[in-house]
Scaffold this motif. Sequence first.
Motif, PDB file in Angstrom:
ATOM      1  N   ASN A  97       0.816  -1.212   0.000  1.00 35.77           N
ATOM      2  CA  ASN A  97       0.000   0.000   0.000  1.00 35.77           C
ATOM      3  C   ASN A  97       0.849   1.262   0.000  1.00 35.77           C
ATOM      4  OD1 ASN A  97      -3.037  -0.552   0.165  1.00 35.77           O
ATOM      5  ND2 ASN A  97      -2.212  -2.018   1.649  1.00 35.77           N
ATOM      6  N   HIS A  98       2.126   1.127   0.238  1.00 37.53           N
ATOM      7  CA  HIS A  98       3.065   2.235   0.233  1.00 37.53           C
ATOM      8  C   HIS A  98       3.193   2.780  -1.193  1.00 37.53           C
ATOM      9  CE1 HIS A  98       6.855   4.359   0.905  1.00 37.53           C
ATOM     10  NE2 HIS A  98       6.727   4.141   2.200  1.00 37.53           N
ATOM     11  N   ARG A  99       3.154   4.092  -1.350  1.00 37.46           N
ATOM     12  CA  ARG A  99       3.159   4.677  -2.694  1.00 37.46           C
ATOM     13  C   ARG A  99       4.447   4.400  -3.461  1.00 37.46           C
ATOM     14  NH1 ARG A  99      -0.368   9.106  -0.509  1.00 37.46           N
ATOM     15  NH2 ARG A  99      -2.294   8.902  -1.726  1.00 37.46           N
ATOM     16  N   GLU A 100       5.527   4.105  -2.767  1.00 39.08           N
ATOM     17  CA  GLU A 100       6.753   3.781  -3.487  1.00 39.08           C
ATOM     18  C   GLU A 100       6.596   2.465  -4.249  1.00 39.08           C
ATOM     19  OE1 GLU A 100      11.584   3.798  -2.873  1.00 39.08           O
ATOM     20  OE2 GLU A 100      10.304   3.487  -1.123  1.00 39.08           O
ATOM     21  N   PHE A 101       5.799   1.530  -3.730  1.00 39.40           N
ATOM     22  CA  PHE A 101       5.566   0.254  -4.408  1.00 39.40           C
ATOM     23  C   PHE A 101       4.908   0.505  -5.760  1.00 39.40           C
ATOM     24  CE2 PHE A 101       2.980  -3.509  -5.357  1.00 39.40           C
ATOM     25  CZ  PHE A 101       3.905  -4.539  -5.180  1.00 39.40           C
ATOM     26  N   ALA A 102       3.830   1.289  -5.777  1.00 40.14           N
ATOM     27  CA  ALA A 102       3.149   1.595  -7.041  1.00 40.14           C
ATOM     28  C   ALA A 102       4.056   2.405  -7.960  1.00 40.14           C
ATOM     29  CB  ALA A 102       1.852   2.354  -6.765  1.00 40.14           C
ATOM     30  N   HIS A 103       4.827   3.330  -7.399  1.00 46.77           N
ATOM     31  CA  HIS A 103       5.735   4.147  -8.199  1.00 46.77           C
ATOM     32  C   HIS A 103       6.711   3.272  -8.973  1.00 46.77           C
ATOM     33  CE1 HIS A 103       8.702   7.109  -9.341  1.00 46.77           C
ATOM     34  NE2 HIS A 103       9.607   6.566  -8.552  1.00 46.77           N
ATOM     35  N   ARG A 104       7.222   2.232  -8.323  1.00 45.54           N
ATOM     36  CA  ARG A 104       8.208   1.360  -8.971  1.00 45.54           C
ATOM     37  C   ARG A 104       7.577   0.463 -10.042  1.00 45.54           C
ATOM     38  NH1 ARG A 104      13.082   1.652  -6.700  1.00 45.54           N
ATOM     39  NH2 ARG A 104      13.275   2.543  -4.602  1.00 45.54           N
ATOM     40  N   LEU A 105       6.263   0.315 -10.019  1.00 48.04           N
ATOM     41  CA  LEU A 105       5.580  -0.457 -11.057  1.00 48.04           C
ATOM     42  C   LEU A 105       5.495   0.307 -12.377  1.00 48.04           C
ATOM     43  CD1 LEU A 105       2.563  -2.062  -9.132  1.00 48.04           C
ATOM     44  CD2 LEU A 105       4.765  -3.103  -9.710  1.00 48.04           C
ATOM     45  N   GLY A 106       5.655   1.616 -12.329  1.00 48.16           N
ATOM     46  CA  GLY A 106       5.522   2.431 -13.526  1.00 48.16           C
ATOM     47  C   GLY A 106       4.066   2.717 -13.840  1.00 48.16           C
ATOM     48  N   GLY A 107       3.847   3.517 -14.858  1.00 50.79           N
ATOM     49  CA  GLY A 107       2.482   3.870 -15.248  1.00 50.79           C
ATOM     50  C   GLY A 107       2.000   5.162 -14.649  1.00 50.79           C
ATOM     51  N   GLY A 108       2.822   5.773 -13.769  1.00 50.96           N
ATOM     52  CA  GLY A 108       2.447   7.042 -13.175  1.00 50.96           C
ATOM     53  C   GLY A 108       2.769   8.205 -14.109  1.00 50.96           C
ATOM     54  N   LEU A 109       2.683   9.410 -13.568  1.00 49.48           N
ATOM     55  CA  LEU A 109       2.959  10.590 -14.380  1.00 49.48           C
ATOM     56  C   LEU A 109       4.436  10.677 -14.758  1.00 49.48           C
ATOM     57  CD1 LEU A 109       0.909  13.306 -12.455  1.00 49.48           C
ATOM     58  CD2 LEU A 109       0.402  12.397 -14.726  1.00 49.48           C
ATOM     59  N   PRO A 110       4.728  11.227 -15.950  1.00 44.29           N
ATOM     60  CA  PRO A 110       6.126  11.517 -16.269  1.00 44.29           C
ATOM     61  C   PRO A 110       6.715  12.455 -15.201  1.00 44.29           C
ATOM     62  CG  PRO A 110       4.718  11.803 -18.195  1.00 44.29           C
ATOM     63  CD  PRO A 110       3.801  11.619 -17.029  1.00 44.29           C
ATOM     64  N   GLU A 111       7.975  12.278 -14.887  1.00 45.90           N
ATOM     65  CA  GLU A 111       8.704  13.077 -13.901  1.00 45.90           C
ATOM     66  C   GLU A 111       8.314  12.757 -12.464  1.00 45.90           C
ATOM     67  OE1 GLU A 111       9.709  17.282 -15.225  1.00 45.90           O
ATOM     68  OE2 GLU A 111       7.903  16.881 -16.430  1.00 45.90           O
ATOM     69  N   GLN A 112       7.441  11.774 -12.269  1.00 41.55           N
ATOM     70  CA  GLN A 112       7.140  11.348 -10.906  1.00 41.55           C
ATOM     71  C   GLN A 112       8.407  10.787 -10.262  1.00 41.55           C
ATOM     72  OE1 GLN A 112       5.011   7.516  -9.800  1.00 41.55           O
ATOM     73  NE2 GLN A 112       3.290   8.956  -9.637  1.00 41.55           N
ATOM     74  N   ALA A 113       8.596  11.070  -8.980  1.00 47.25           N
ATOM     75  CA  ALA A 113       9.789  10.596  -8.277  1.00 47.25           C
ATOM     76  C   ALA A 113       9.453  10.353  -6.818  1.00 47.25           C
ATOM     77  CB  ALA A 113      10.919  11.616  -8.402  1.00 47.25           C
ATOM     78  N   TYR A 114      10.255   9.498  -6.183  1.00 49.03           N
ATOM     79  CA  TYR A 114      10.104   9.284  -4.745  1.00 49.03           C
ATOM     80  C   TYR A 114      11.321   9.891  -4.066  1.00 49.03           C
ATOM     81  CZ  TYR A 114       8.599   7.345  -0.372  1.00 49.03           C
ATOM     82  OH  TYR A 114       8.147   7.232   0.917  1.00 49.03           O
ATOM     83  N   SER A 115      11.071  10.798  -3.136  1.00 46.84           N
ATOM     84  CA  SER A 115      12.143  11.568  -2.497  1.00 46.84           C
ATOM     85  C   SER A 115      12.214  11.260  -1.009  1.00 46.84           C
ATOM     86  CB  SER A 115      11.893  13.063  -2.697  1.00 46.84           C
ATOM     87  OG  SER A 115      12.878  13.831  -2.034  1.00 46.84           O
ATOM     88  N   THR A 116      13.446  11.151  -0.504  1.00 45.89           N
ATOM     89  CA  THR A 116      13.640  10.850   0.921  1.00 45.89           C
ATOM     90  C   THR A 116      14.523  11.870   1.623  1.00 45.89           C
ATOM     91  OG1 THR A 116      15.504   9.399   0.376  1.00 45.89           O
ATOM     92  CG2 THR A 116      13.328   8.366   0.585  1.00 45.89           C
TER      93      THR A 116
END
Length: 284
Positions: free
Chosen positions: A95-114
């Motif tokens: 359910n963590h958004r980084e999991f979905a982010h790594r699957l791809g398919g999101g907006l261009p330039e989307q990034a996970y920042s720490t």
Amino acid sequence: MPRYAWVFNLDAELELSRGRPGYVPQRKLVAQLAEHGRSSRRLLGPSDVELGPAPLPSTLVGRAWCPTPLALAALRRAGIEPEPHPDAATLRRVNHREFAHRLGGGLPEQAYSTTTSELRALLGDGRRHWLLKRPLGFAGRGQLRAIGPLTEKQWSWVDASFERDGLLVEPLVRPSFEVSLHGFVWRDGRHELGRVCAQDVTARGAFRGVRLAEPNELTRAEAEALHERAVTTAAALHEAGYFGPFGIDAYRYEDGFCALGELNARYTLSFSTGFPRPTSDLVL
């Protein structure tokens, strides 16, 4: 066919966000969610009941909106054994958004920042608009719109986010048509997908209503991208050790189509509309 006793823990992401025991639901929030999420009760099968103060027969099987530790404990206190379920660590991971982010398919330039330095580099000089999302949230909670340079108060919010987990950062766009597609993953890896739903949500992402989408409301390319992303998501959930219901949100916007805006590895307010079979048929 089992009869289920349900727990509607609509604040599951808040519990999962802690990553450890100790979450205490706030009565006011629980009441607000119960009112906001009245349509979740459509998930109940004809012989199902909602867990409450009245005693229930131990022959019922326990089922939760999301099988978090608190939901499972509530069922067991009532003498009801929960159905098979993923463990809390798996629920948090998928359910963590980084999991979905790594699957791809999101907006261009989307990034996970720490880190602050990463975020400053992403935001640049403040002339572009961005949406910052905490990794475990729902209904538009835990989000910040970065319109212009961040204020001191906004940086405090960012600092608190980094102390916990990080932030999903994506361009701020205006969706013109929002959809969802739901599915179910069994423990052996089989999955079933439902029907595309048209979502009615507020500008801040809070759910207002849902209906089945008309066949021509998505272009062929959009429909194919959505279906492909749902199949990829089901496989990734199984690989991560998750089984049970899930839903993905997607949307058309001014520059294209985002095939994976959100992933919810749990039941959703739209599940009973978008999934072709009653939940009482979905035996894990």
